[in-house]
Structures are given as structure tokens and as C-alpha cells.
Write a protein that holds these residues in place. Sequence first.
Motif, mmCIF file in Angstrom:
data_model
loop_
_atom_site.group_PDB
_atom_site.id
_atom_site.type_symbol
_atom_site.label_atom_id
_atom_site.label_comp_id
_atom_site.label_asym_id
_atom_site.label_seq_id
_atom_site.Cartn_x
_atom_site.Cartn_y
_atom_site.Cartn_z
ATOM 1 N N PRO A 1 -2.363 9.442 -0.520
ATOM 2 C CA PRO A 1 -2.215 8.874 0.826
ATOM 3 C C PRO A 1 -2.758 7.451 0.898
ATOM 4 N N VAL A 2 -2.101 6.624 1.691
ATOM 5 C CA VAL A 2 -2.539 5.230 1.849
ATOM 6 C C VAL A 2 -4.010 5.155 2.228
ATOM 7 N N GLU A 3 -4.453 6.051 3.111
ATOM 8 C CA GLU A 3 -5.832 5.967 3.617
ATOM 9 C C GLU A 3 -6.878 6.334 2.574
ATOM 10 N N PHE A 4 -6.464 6.816 1.395
ATOM 11 C CA PHE A 4 -7.419 7.084 0.322
ATOM 12 C C PHE A 4 -7.773 5.810 -0.437
ATOM 13 N N GLY A 5 -7.105 4.702 -0.131
ATOM 14 C CA GLY A 5 -7.367 3.438 -0.801
ATOM 15 C C GLY A 5 -8.315 2.562 -0.011
ATOM 16 N N GLU A 6 -9.154 1.799 -0.722
ATOM 17 C CA GLU A 6 -9.956 0.763 -0.078
ATOM 18 C C GLU A 6 -9.031 -0.399 0.257
ATOM 19 N N LYS B 1 -6.806 -2.686 -6.123
ATOM 20 C CA LYS B 1 -6.847 -1.558 -5.193
ATOM 21 C C LYS B 1 -7.680 -0.456 -5.840
ATOM 22 N N TRP B 2 -8.758 -0.044 -5.148
ATOM 23 C CA TRP B 2 -9.581 1.072 -5.606
ATOM 24 C C TRP B 2 -9.226 2.311 -4.797
ATOM 25 N N LEU B 3 -9.095 3.445 -5.464
ATOM 26 C CA LEU B 3 -8.731 4.700 -4.814
ATOM 27 C C LEU B 3 -9.940 5.632 -4.752
ATOM 28 N N ARG B 4 -10.102 6.291 -3.600
ATOM 29 C CA ARG B 4 -11.186 7.252 -3.409
ATOM 30 C C ARG B 4 -10.636 8.684 -3.436
ATOM 31 N N GLU B 5 -11.536 9.663 -3.506
ATOM 32 C CA GLU B 5 -11.111 11.060 -3.546
ATOM 33 C C GLU B 5 -10.825 11.630 -2.166
ATOM 34 N N ARG B 6 -11.219 10.917 -1.122
ATOM 35 C CA ARG B 6 -10.946 11.336 0.254
ATOM 36 C C ARG B 6 -10.521 10.125 1.070
ATOM 37 N N GLU C 1 0.831 -1.209 0.000
ATOM 38 C CA GLU C 1 0.000 0.000 0.000
ATOM 39 C C GLU C 1 0.866 1.260 0.000
ATOM 40 N N GLU C 2 1.966 1.227 0.736
ATOM 41 C CA GLU C 2 2.873 2.372 0.760
ATOM 42 C C GLU C 2 3.532 2.571 -0.609
ATOM 43 N N ARG C 3 3.871 1.469 -1.276
ATOM 44 C CA ARG C 3 4.467 1.561 -2.615
ATOM 45 C C ARG C 3 3.496 2.220 -3.601
ATOM 46 N N LEU C 4 2.243 1.792 -3.573
ATOM 47 C CA LEU C 4 1.245 2.385 -4.465
ATOM 48 C C LEU C 4 1.007 3.855 -4.125
ATOM 49 N N ALA C 5 0.993 4.171 -2.832
ATOM 50 C CA ALA C 5 0.777 5.555 -2.415
ATOM 51 C C ALA C 5 1.888 6.455 -2.939
ATOM 52 N N VAL D 1 -6.252 0.007 -9.557
ATOM 53 C CA VAL D 1 -5.012 -0.685 -9.899
ATOM 54 C C VAL D 1 -5.299 -2.185 -9.833
ATOM 55 N N VAL D 2 -5.184 -2.870 -10.961
ATOM 56 C CA VAL D 2 -5.388 -4.319 -11.021
ATOM 57 C C VAL D 2 -4.016 -4.964 -11.176
ATOM 58 N N MET D 3 -3.615 -5.743 -10.175
ATOM 59 C CA MET D 3 -2.287 -6.365 -10.145
ATOM 60 C C MET D 3 -2.408 -7.857 -10.410
ATOM 61 N N TYR D 4 -1.589 -8.353 -11.322
ATOM 62 C CA TYR D 4 -1.640 -9.762 -11.716
ATOM 63 C C TYR D 4 -0.654 -10.564 -10.885
ATOM 64 N N LEU D 5 -1.169 -11.541 -10.144
ATOM 65 C CA LEU D 5 -0.341 -12.324 -9.225
ATOM 66 C C LEU D 5 0.169 -13.611 -9.847
ATOM 67 N N ASN D 6 -0.356 -13.973 -11.024
ATOM 68 C CA ASN D 6 0.179 -15.120 -11.763
ATOM 69 C C ASN D 6 -0.099 -14.880 -13.249
#
Length: 278
Positions: free
Chosen positions: A165-170, A269-274, A155-159, A211-216
Amino acid sequence: MKSFHKVRPELREWILATARAGHGVPEVLRLLKEAGYDAAQSRRAVSEVLDLPLSSLNAVTPRPSGRRPAHPQAPAVALDDRAIRVSISVDSPTLRVLEGLLTPSECDDLIEAARPRLNRAMTVDKDGRQQVDAARTSQGMFFALGETPMIAALEERLARLLDMPVEFGEGLQVLHYLPGQEYEPHHDWFDPSQPGYSAITARGGQRVASVVMYLNTPEEGGGTGFPAIGLTVTAMRGSAVYFAYETGEQASLHAGLPVVRGEKWIATKWLRERSFKG
């Protein structure tokens, strides 16, 4: 409040220029509201200038002002001990394919941490409630924000990458697809015309990016399709597709394409505006 009976030439030019710059109708209406214009008259002006039926604008809610992600622009972004390569870049919708976002061991660890907690993946209905949807046939689970050191580090990497900010992510969601399973075309943003819009956006506001991350890497199939722009992003372990839609971008329509052979694991990871923190 400001008002206008006829659309003045300078306002007409502003509406046209703002729309041409890629801002959707909700964003144009928000900016007019912030400038002090009456909502009903703003809709009439936008209807006239953009040649849109007035009835189609009556249900449009101006997007509240909020934080927007920074879209990766350079061919490669240096972050910590890795270089994240931008292999595909699209302007409308804003879309970036990111290679090297996750290491193979991080992908494996996420899969194993999620596996015991999988259940039938849900969607959100028009009233903001979770529901089983025939369009989504995968299994999934959610991690809480910062639930483990591994999740917190990601989460910190994406932020840092997106300057959000990390807290803007679901919370991070992990999904598992078997052959034949898919998620039919849909938008990730919430429709302001639906009755549950206020309830689902009360915490964190509107979604602005995914952000859609592919794990395989599936043996065959399982990519992410964007039918409005004719693009299919191949699912490859460690890579991701980032796309933004902060003004209700219709072209962000996308689908988790059916897995033909093998299986597919993704983390979203879905990001919000707040801030989304409870």
C-alpha cells in the motif's frame, strides 16, 4: 507459554531449516514468540542451535509481524504503459536492479521540483532525532505522501510493482550529490538495540525495503555499492535499485559512492511494515 529445558530434535530442525531459508535471528525469535514460546528460553534455544553467544541475542527484539513487499521476479514487469526490466537479481540480500522505472521527463520534473527546497541531508541518531552526519555529505529534501500529482503517480506505481500500500511508504526523499560527496556504508533498517528504536518505529514499524531511483547519469562515479556482496550498481537515469532487509539483513549494507565528475540526483523511497500515515 510453552517452554523447553533442552532443545527437542524437532525444534532444533525447525530452527535450522528456518535459518537456512534466509530468515534472520529476529524473524526466528518472532516466529517462536507467535508459537507461544517464552522469549528468554527462545533466545537460549537459538543460541544453542545456531552456535551464537547468548549475550548477542539479549538485545535482539523479535520483528513484529507486518506486510512484506513482493519482490519483482520476472526479467520484465509490464506496468501501465511501460516494461520495467529486471537486469540484476540477487537473492541474499534480496536485490533487484530495475530499468525503465522512470521516464526522462519524470526524472527532470522531480529534480526541478526538489531543487528550491534542498538542505543539508540529515540522518537519524540513536534516539530517533534528525542530525547532521559527516558520513552523509549530500543535500536533500522530502516530499509529503501524494504531495503533487506527479509524486502520487510515482508512489502508486511503486505500490503496484511491490504489492505494498502507498501509505506503507515514507515520503519520497530527493538527494543531490556534487563531486566528492557520498554517503558512507550504512544500513537503512533501524537497530533494535539502540535506545531510540521504539520511538522511531512507533509510526509505521520497522523499515523493510528501500528503492533508490537514479534521476540522472553522473559523468563518473556515484553508483550504489554493496560491499558485503561485491556489487556496485551503476547510476543510470530512469533506473533504480530495490533491496529488502525485513529481518535485519546485514548484507544490505550499502553506500552512496563518491561522485567523481558531474553530479548525481537520486530519489529514495523507504518502505515500512505498517502504515506510515500520521
